[in-house]
Every structure is written in structure tokens, then in C-alpha cells.
Motif scaffolding. Sequence first.
Motif, PDB file in Angstrom:
ATOM      1  N   PRO A 185      84.619  80.388   9.982  1.00 40.39           N
ATOM      2  CA  PRO A 185      83.239  80.038   9.616  1.00 40.39           C
ATOM      3  C   PRO A 185      82.530  79.300  10.737  1.00 40.39           C
ATOM      4  CG  PRO A 185      84.769  78.510   8.593  1.00 40.39           C
ATOM      5  CD  PRO A 185      85.607  79.573   9.254  1.00 40.39           C
ATOM      6  N   VAL A 186      81.262  79.622  10.921  1.00 39.46           N
ATOM      7  CA  VAL A 186      80.440  78.986  11.958  1.00 39.46           C
ATOM      8  C   VAL A 186      79.084  78.671  11.352  1.00 39.46           C
ATOM      9  CG1 VAL A 186      79.309  79.255  14.202  1.00 39.46           C
ATOM     10  CG2 VAL A 186      81.600  80.204  13.842  1.00 39.46           C
ATOM     11  N   THR A 187      78.563  77.478  11.620  1.00 39.32           N
ATOM     12  CA  THR A 187      77.214  77.102  11.184  1.00 39.32           C
ATOM     13  C   THR A 187      76.480  76.450  12.342  1.00 39.32           C
ATOM     14  OG1 THR A 187      77.926  74.922  10.376  1.00 39.32           O
ATOM     15  CG2 THR A 187      77.940  76.725   8.790  1.00 39.32           C
ATOM     16  N   ASP A 188      75.181  76.671  12.414  1.00 40.90           N
ATOM     17  CA  ASP A 188      74.344  75.980  13.390  1.00 40.90           C
ATOM     18  C   ASP A 188      72.920  75.915  12.863  1.00 40.90           C
ATOM     19  OD1 ASP A 188      72.656  78.287  14.942  1.00 40.90           O
ATOM     20  OD2 ASP A 188      74.657  79.021  14.484  1.00 40.90           O
ATOM     21  N   ILE A 189      72.083  75.124  13.512  1.00 42.28           N
ATOM     22  CA  ILE A 189      70.739  74.822  13.015  1.00 42.28           C
ATOM     23  C   ILE A 189      69.694  75.172  14.060  1.00 42.28           C
ATOM     24  CG2 ILE A 189      69.174  72.978  12.270  1.00 42.28           C
ATOM     25  CD1 ILE A 189      71.509  71.494  11.129  1.00 42.28           C
ATOM     26  N   ASP A 190      68.611  75.767  13.587  1.00 43.43           N
ATOM     27  CA  ASP A 190      67.434  76.025  14.410  1.00 43.43           C
ATOM     28  C   ASP A 190      66.258  75.298  13.762  1.00 43.43           C
ATOM     29  OD1 ASP A 190      65.503  77.024  16.119  1.00 43.43           O
ATOM     30  OD2 ASP A 190      65.367  78.968  15.124  1.00 43.43           O
ATOM     31  N   ARG A 191      65.704  74.298  14.449  1.00 37.19           N
ATOM     32  CA  ARG A 191      64.571  73.545  13.897  1.00 37.19           C
ATOM     33  C   ARG A 191      63.266  74.079  14.488  1.00 37.19           C
ATOM     34  NH1 ARG A 191      68.594  69.623  14.239  1.00 37.19           N
ATOM     35  NH2 ARG A 191      69.057  68.617  12.246  1.00 37.19           N
ATOM     36  N   VAL A 192      62.332  74.352  13.603  1.00 33.61           N
ATOM     37  CA  VAL A 192      61.050  74.928  13.988  1.00 33.61           C
ATOM     38  C   VAL A 192      59.941  73.991  13.525  1.00 33.61           C
ATOM     39  CG1 VAL A 192      59.524  76.919  13.786  1.00 33.61           C
ATOM     40  CG2 VAL A 192      62.007  77.246  13.713  1.00 33.61           C
ATOM     41  N   THR A 193      59.053  73.606  14.437  1.00 29.31           N
ATOM     42  CA  THR A 193      57.900  72.780  14.087  1.00 29.31           C
ATOM     43  C   THR A 193      56.644  73.638  14.156  1.00 29.31           C
ATOM     44  OG1 THR A 193      58.941  70.772  14.958  1.00 29.31           O
ATOM     45  CG2 THR A 193      56.553  70.723  14.647  1.00 29.31           C
ATOM     46  N   VAL A 194      55.903  73.661  13.053  1.00 32.98           N
ATOM     47  CA  VAL A 194      54.661  74.436  12.961  1.00 32.98           C
ATOM     48  C   VAL A 194      53.516  73.449  12.774  1.00 32.98           C
ATOM     49  CG1 VAL A 194      53.461  76.291  11.743  1.00 32.98           C
ATOM     50  CG2 VAL A 194      55.957  76.290  11.882  1.00 32.98           C
ATOM     51  N   ARG A 195      52.388  73.713  13.421  1.00 34.11           N
ATOM     52  CA  ARG A 195      51.239  72.810  13.321  1.00 34.11           C
ATOM     53  C   ARG A 195      50.089  73.513  12.608  1.00 34.11           C
ATOM     54  NH1 ARG A 195      49.190  69.506  17.697  1.00 34.11           N
ATOM     55  NH2 ARG A 195      48.335  71.450  18.532  1.00 34.11           N
ATOM     56  N   TYR A 196      49.400  72.731  11.783  1.00 29.69           N
ATOM     57  CA  TYR A 196      48.287  73.243  10.993  1.00 29.69           C
ATOM     58  C   TYR A 196      47.053  72.367  11.193  1.00 29.69           C
ATOM     59  CZ  TYR A 196      51.456  76.270   8.327  1.00 29.69           C
ATOM     60  OH  TYR A 196      52.346  77.235   7.953  1.00 29.69           O
ATOM     61  N   ALA A 197      45.892  72.959  10.905  1.00 34.12           N
ATOM     62  CA  ALA A 197      44.639  72.212  11.053  1.00 34.12           C
ATOM     63  C   ALA A 197      44.547  71.091  10.035  1.00 34.12           C
ATOM     64  CB  ALA A 197      43.449  73.158  10.918  1.00 34.12           C
ATOM     65  N   THR A 198      44.983  71.341   8.789  1.00 35.76           N
ATOM     66  CA  THR A 198      44.887  70.341   7.719  1.00 35.76           C
ATOM     67  C   THR A 198      46.093  70.468   6.794  1.00 35.76           C
ATOM     68  OG1 THR A 198      43.750  71.765   6.114  1.00 35.76           O
ATOM     69  CG2 THR A 198      42.364  70.600   7.742  1.00 35.76           C
ATOM     70  N   PRO A 199      46.383  69.431   6.013  1.00 35.49           N
ATOM     71  CA  PRO A 199      47.450  69.564   5.011  1.00 35.49           C
ATOM     72  C   PRO A 199      47.181  70.673   4.001  1.00 35.49           C
ATOM     73  CG  PRO A 199      46.929  67.259   5.373  1.00 35.49           C
ATOM     74  CD  PRO A 199      45.884  68.037   6.095  1.00 35.49           C
ATOM     75  N   PHE A 200      45.900  70.920   3.689  1.00 35.09           N
ATOM     76  CA  PHE A 200      45.594  71.971   2.716  1.00 35.09           C
ATOM     77  C   PHE A 200      45.969  73.350   3.253  1.00 35.09           C
ATOM     78  CE2 PHE A 200      42.794  68.458   1.523  1.00 35.09           C
ATOM     79  CZ  PHE A 200      43.125  68.340   0.177  1.00 35.09           C
ATOM     80  N   ALA A 201      45.924  73.535   4.567  1.00 32.57           N
ATOM     81  CA  ALA A 201      46.394  74.785   5.166  1.00 32.57           C
ATOM     82  C   ALA A 201      47.908  74.919   5.005  1.00 32.57           C
ATOM     83  CB  ALA A 201      46.001  74.845   6.634  1.00 32.57           C
ATOM     84  N   VAL A 202      48.623  73.793   5.047  1.00 31.56           N
ATOM     85  CA  VAL A 202      50.062  73.803   4.789  1.00 31.56           C
ATOM     86  C   VAL A 202      50.332  74.272   3.365  1.00 31.56           C
ATOM     87  CG1 VAL A 202      52.158  72.412   4.673  1.00 31.56           C
ATOM     88  CG2 VAL A 202      50.433  71.918   6.422  1.00 31.56           C
ATOM     89  N   PHE A 203      49.613  73.670   2.400  1.00 33.90           N
ATOM     90  CA  PHE A 203      49.820  74.020   0.996  1.00 33.90           C
ATOM     91  C   PHE A 203      49.557  75.505   0.765  1.00 33.90           C
ATOM     92  CE2 PHE A 203      48.061  69.479   0.117  1.00 33.90           C
ATOM     93  CZ  PHE A 203      49.223  68.923   0.622  1.00 33.90           C
ATOM     94  N   ALA A 204      48.510  76.030   1.392  1.00 31.99           N
ATOM     95  CA  ALA A 204      48.145  77.441   1.205  1.00 31.99           C
ATOM     96  C   ALA A 204      49.233  78.359   1.754  1.00 31.99           C
ATOM     97  CB  ALA A 204      46.808  77.725   1.874  1.00 31.99           C
ATOM     98  N   ASP A 205      49.779  78.026   2.924  1.00 33.65           N
ATOM     99  CA  ASP A 205      50.815  78.882   3.503  1.00 33.65           C
ATOM    100  C   ASP A 205      52.095  78.843   2.683  1.00 33.65           C
ATOM    101  OD1 ASP A 205      49.724  80.322   5.542  1.00 33.65           O
ATOM    102  OD2 ASP A 205      50.936  79.419   7.127  1.00 33.65           O
TER     103      ASP A 205
END
Length: 304
Positions: A185-205
Motif C-alpha cells: 500500500p502507498v498513500t500520498d497527498i496533493d494539496r491544491v489552493t484555489v482562489r476566488y473573487a468572493t466567498p459566495f463564488a466558493v459556495f456556488a462552485d
Amino acid sequence: MAFPLVFDRPLLRRRLARAAALGPADFLLARTAGDLAERVGAVKRSFAVALDLGTPTGAVAQALAGAPAIGRLVRAAPLAADRPSLVADEEALPFADAALDLVVSALALQSVNDLPGAFAQIRRALKPDGLFLAAMIGGGSLAELREAFAVAESETTGGLSPRVAPFVDVRELGALLQRAGFALPVTDIDRVTVRYATPFAVFADLRRMGAANALAERRRVPLRRATLLRAAEIYAARFSDPDGRVRVTFEIVWLSGWVPHESQQKPLRPGSAKMRLADALGTIEQPARDIPDKDRPETDTPER
């Protein structure tokens, strides 16, 4: 043994259907599907029959289309409207034992209630030396959203309700794979940071990802407008960059395991090494009695 019902699976399917109707926000899934195809391509062997399990869209099937290592690709998904090869639930696989050579999955298994049971079914459906490769949403995802809603709800309602899923921790996945009978078994992590204009754009996505609240223990009343507005204020105040855009963290956990087979590498027997450690390190070996006391390593092991 009964397992806890963390997710409302019928509601989750309705959320995914709504996301498809809205026009899915599939950037994260597309990225994951591309990475998965690269990982499959790096394995120097062929797979006669492969299964794409639970991936919400056809992204993985498209990424693997024409891959020379894969003979036949079967896609099993929970929604008939997305035209999979067959409609199936990740918690109840309709495959005979040892029927598959490869099982892949992208951003689906994090919403399974009985994850150990799902792993065990995948293990049984794979042939000896078959490969399981999956990507799941990990425990560090949406930490900003979790904090913003926790503070906002405590201020506006005087309490908290579950709103962000308790994603699995990467440290637990290796043990779960071994428990299900997988080798190497092998596990690893990929962290992705996404930027939005507003928090409401986050909620919509998140709605267009089908990632709205589908927890079984969710509060069954509409979200208060005051709570939503306060959460957006807190989010913008705590998680904005200098240009005013807000951050969202996604943690993608990768896991893989092989069904045991006699051809796989096995650890060497103790004492079977052909080179001394001192030679490999380029040092001079000394018996323990010749090491001065001041140079002896300290240890927490009690003396007998």
C-alpha cells in the motif's frame, strides 16, 4: 458489524444530479483525472479489464481513452443520466471475484459510509496482482470553510451543526488497505489552493461540484441568511490574500495497493543482506565495547 451512516447517499446522488444540470465545476476532477492517467501510464504492465468506479463524470474515462495499457474500460457510476457502462453503488459492487485487472476511482470514495467494506469488495473483484488506484478528498480540505461556518453559526444560533464532511485522514488509509488484503500500500497527498473573487463564488462552485451538505446528521432546516452572511464575512476577513481574493484548500489523497501475488517483491529475510551497512555508508565498524562512553547514543530503553 454495522457501520455508521455518515452520508445520506440518496441525497448525495440528488446533489450530483443537480450539479450536472447546473453545469458542473469540474476543474478539480479534470486535474485529478489527468494525474491518474499519468500514474496508470507509469505502471509498466497491461490491464485487460479496468473499472472506473464512482467517478462523478466521464473525466477519467476520457483521460484513459486510448491508453495502450488498458484493454477494456468499464465505467460504473451512481447516475444513469451520465451514461456510464453500468449504474452501481460503490458500497455494493456487482462483480464476480477476480474479474478485474485494474480499479481506478477519482473523487468519489470519500463519500462512502463503509469504506473498509468498499475496499474489501474492490479487493475481491480484482485478480491476483491486480491494481487499485484511487484519489479521494482528504481531511485537510475546506478547512477555511469549516472554520468560517463554525464561528458564524456559534455567533448567530448559539450552537453548531455538521456542515463539512469528516474526510478520511491519509494516515488511516494505508492501514485500511492492508486490512482489506492489499499488498504494497502507498498513500500520498496533493494539496491544491484555489482562489476566488468572493466567498459566495466558493459556495456556488461547491454546489456545482455536488459538494453541498449531504451529511446524515445535518440540521434539517434551511440555513439562516444571517449565518450565511456572517460566514462570508469571516471567510473574507481570515482567508483573503492582499488582492482581496479568498483561498480554498483542497487536499487530494492518493492511494494504491496490489492484490497479493507470488511475483511481487517481498522483504528480505533477516541476515540475508549481501553488503554490510558500514560498507554502504563508507564508515568503519567498531564493536560496541570500543565506543567511548561520551560517544554512545542515549536511549530511552530502561536498563534491565
